[in-house]
Design an enzyme around this catalytic site. Sequence first.
Site, PDB file in Angstrom:
ATOM      1  N   HIS A   1       0.874  -1.179   0.000  1.00 28.25           N
ATOM      2  CA  HIS A   1       0.000   0.000   0.000  1.00 28.25           C
ATOM      3  C   HIS A   1       0.914   1.233   0.000  1.00 28.25           C
ATOM      4  CE1 HIS A   1      -2.712   2.976   1.876  1.00 28.25           C
ATOM      5  NE2 HIS A   1      -3.718   2.190   1.517  1.00 28.25           N
TER       6      HIS A   1
ATOM      7  N   ASP B   1       3.059  -4.712   8.141  1.00 27.55           N
ATOM      8  CA  ASP B   1       1.851  -3.904   7.984  1.00 27.55           C
ATOM      9  C   ASP B   1       0.649  -4.839   8.166  1.00 27.55           C
ATOM     10  OD1 ASP B   1      -0.421  -2.676   7.041  1.00 27.55           O
ATOM     11  OD2 ASP B   1       0.473  -1.919   5.185  1.00 27.55           O
TER      12      ASP B   1
ATOM     13  N   GLN C   1      -4.548  -5.257   7.016  1.00 29.19           N
ATOM     14  CA  GLN C   1      -5.577  -6.169   6.514  1.00 29.19           C
ATOM     15  C   GLN C   1      -5.548  -7.526   7.191  1.00 29.19           C
ATOM     16  OE1 GLN C   1      -7.939  -5.267   4.413  1.00 29.19           O
ATOM     17  NE2 GLN C   1      -7.115  -3.273   3.868  1.00 29.19           N
TER      18      GLN C   1
ATOM     19  N   LYS D   1     -10.433  -0.993  10.630  1.00 26.60           N
ATOM     20  CA  LYS D   1     -10.557  -2.218   9.805  1.00 26.60           C
ATOM     21  C   LYS D   1     -11.033  -3.392  10.666  1.00 26.60           C
ATOM     22  CE  LYS D   1      -7.533  -0.508   6.485  1.00 26.60           C
ATOM     23  NZ  LYS D   1      -7.990   0.112   5.255  1.00 26.60           N
TER      24      LYS D   1
ATOM     25  N   CYS E   1      -4.778   2.342  -3.666  1.00 31.28           N
ATOM     26  CA  CYS E   1      -3.530   2.877  -3.088  1.00 31.28           C
ATOM     27  C   CYS E   1      -2.366   1.909  -3.298  1.00 31.28           C
ATOM     28  CB  CYS E   1      -3.682   3.214  -1.601  1.00 31.28           C
ATOM     29  SG  CYS E   1      -4.962   4.420  -1.278  1.00 31.28           S
TER      30      CYS E   1
HETATM   31  N1  C6P Z   1      -6.335   0.433   2.957  1.00 31.55           N
HETATM   32  C1  C6P Z   1      -8.158   0.073   1.408  1.00 31.55           C
HETATM   33  O1  C6P Z   1      -9.245   0.391   0.893  1.00 31.55           O
HETATM   34  P1  C6P Z   1      -4.912   3.652   7.263  1.00 31.55           P
HETATM   35  O2  C6P Z   1      -5.569   4.462   6.183  1.00 31.55           O
HETATM   36  O3  C6P Z   1      -3.734   4.353   7.861  1.00 31.55           O
HETATM   37  O4  C6P Z   1      -5.878   3.126   8.271  1.00 31.55           O
HETATM   38  O5  C6P Z   1      -4.356   2.327   6.534  1.00 31.55           O
HETATM   39  C2  C6P Z   1      -3.504   2.426   5.423  1.00 31.55           C
HETATM   40  C3  C6P Z   1      -3.271   1.066   4.857  1.00 31.55           C
HETATM   41  C4  C6P Z   1      -1.999   0.522   4.945  1.00 31.55           C
HETATM   42  N2  C6P Z   1      -1.752  -0.721   4.525  1.00 31.55           N
HETATM   43  C5  C6P Z   1      -2.708  -1.492   3.977  1.00 31.55           C
HETATM   44  C6  C6P Z   1      -2.386  -2.877   3.548  1.00 31.55           C
HETATM   45  C7  C6P Z   1      -4.010  -0.999   3.848  1.00 31.55           C
HETATM   46  O6  C6P Z   1      -4.955  -1.758   3.322  1.00 31.55           O
HETATM   47  C8  C6P Z   1      -4.292   0.318   4.270  1.00 31.55           C
HETATM   48  C9  C6P Z   1      -5.655   0.919   4.060  1.00 31.55           C
HETATM   49  C10 C6P Z   1      -7.661   0.860   2.595  1.00 31.55           C
HETATM   50  O7  C6P Z   1      -7.504  -0.853   0.984  1.00 31.55           O
HETATM   51  C11 C6P Z   1      -7.790   2.329   2.372  1.00 31.55           C
HETATM   52  S1  C6P Z   1      -6.699   2.915   1.139  1.00 31.55           S
END
Ligand code: C6P
Length: 414
Positions: free
Chosen positions: A131, A208, A211, A234, A372
Amino acid sequence: MISTSTDIKPFDVGAIRKEFPVLERKVKGKDLVYFDNAATAQKPQVVIDALVNYYHQYNANIHRGIHSLAEEATAAFEATRDTVKEFINARYREEIIFTRGVTEGVNLVAATYGRQNIKEGDEIIISGMEHHSNIVPWQMLCLEKKAKLKIIPVDDNGELMMSEFQKLISPKTKLVSIVHASNSLGTINPVKEIIDIAHQYNIVVLVDGAQSSVHLDIDVQDMDCDFFVLSSHKIYGPTGVGVLYGKKELLEEMPPYMGGGEMIKEVTFDKTTYNELPYKFEAGTPNIADTVAFKAALDFVNEVGKDNIRKHEEMLTKYAMDKLLKIDGVRLIGTAKHKTSVVSFIVEGMHPQDMGILLDNYGIAVRTGHHCCQPLMNRFEIPGTVRASFAMYNTKEEVDELVKGVEKAIKLLK
Ligand code: C6P
């Protein structure tokens, strides 16, 4: 009446759905089918109640006041830290740092550990399925330090090419930052193996868990990762809260991220001494209400049981993949052996965004685009995908609606 999650055992998707008020609503006159859970999950009533209850009953700043409300708020905030510690099986509660989310967690590590330890000519390894939140902070650091970013390639199924990972490691490699489960493909990466290999070369690893933490059992001690980041929203919790886990000995050596209240021990105009862990990294008034309510989300997930949730989501994922594949022109992107409940696909000759707009007309919420993960989309030579991601409250009937919707959209647009 305030609902309690004790009503929902054993796993019964009908009972679980009743805990999520938003699932009652209509979109464009149709029953909502919410398949955008990888972006953010819906919130159960217990989480909403915890938020409301905090503001109704004990809104106060934490760690500072001696009055009753401040004590109650502090206790509730710190109780979430204990629950998170258990949720990811950290050794010490001081290893749990509250952030705004995964993005802030990665930036914190890059700006503190990274700035302190990465030198000119050093190398950082990430993967081709990251991401942007796990790419850009490292790029910024590499630019500042004249270090180099190296990328583990991804194969056609959306799996990491592990033999290439070994080849990327050099004496200059100082850090690996890797996604546990891909948000756009669903691939579950062999993080334990990656960490094991990296540690043989004394390379520090950040995982990370944006997910993975909602679907997989997380045991940071068993995984032996050095850093692990997650986002509350999430995991059925509120937005604006996340966690950075770090091994105590690393966190202790790291400089603070932000300066301000709470992170200090003593301030004079000559010098400041810093607070102990975890407060050294929690400058300013935190997001108290959402952090308090995050505990309710974790308790809820624990009560339903990750095993139960996983079984249900795996069933939905397989069912959806089988059915979508039968539609002429549909190509699945991300067919790894081990996957979370993410189904990404494209339809030949159709832009993912057009599909997303039509599905929304049928009340079906999916995410479309690059998710992203632009470098990953470039790797597959596609502009993006249509992504359906499933949660504990989704049903086979909803998948049927998605399949019908995709078929209708294809007929309409082709
Ligand atoms: N992915 C998706 O629709 P935040 O926004 O900080 O809570 O998480 C960022 C992020 C980082 N790593 C991974 C693997 C992610 O999936 C995400 C967030 C969302 O897939 C919003 S872009």
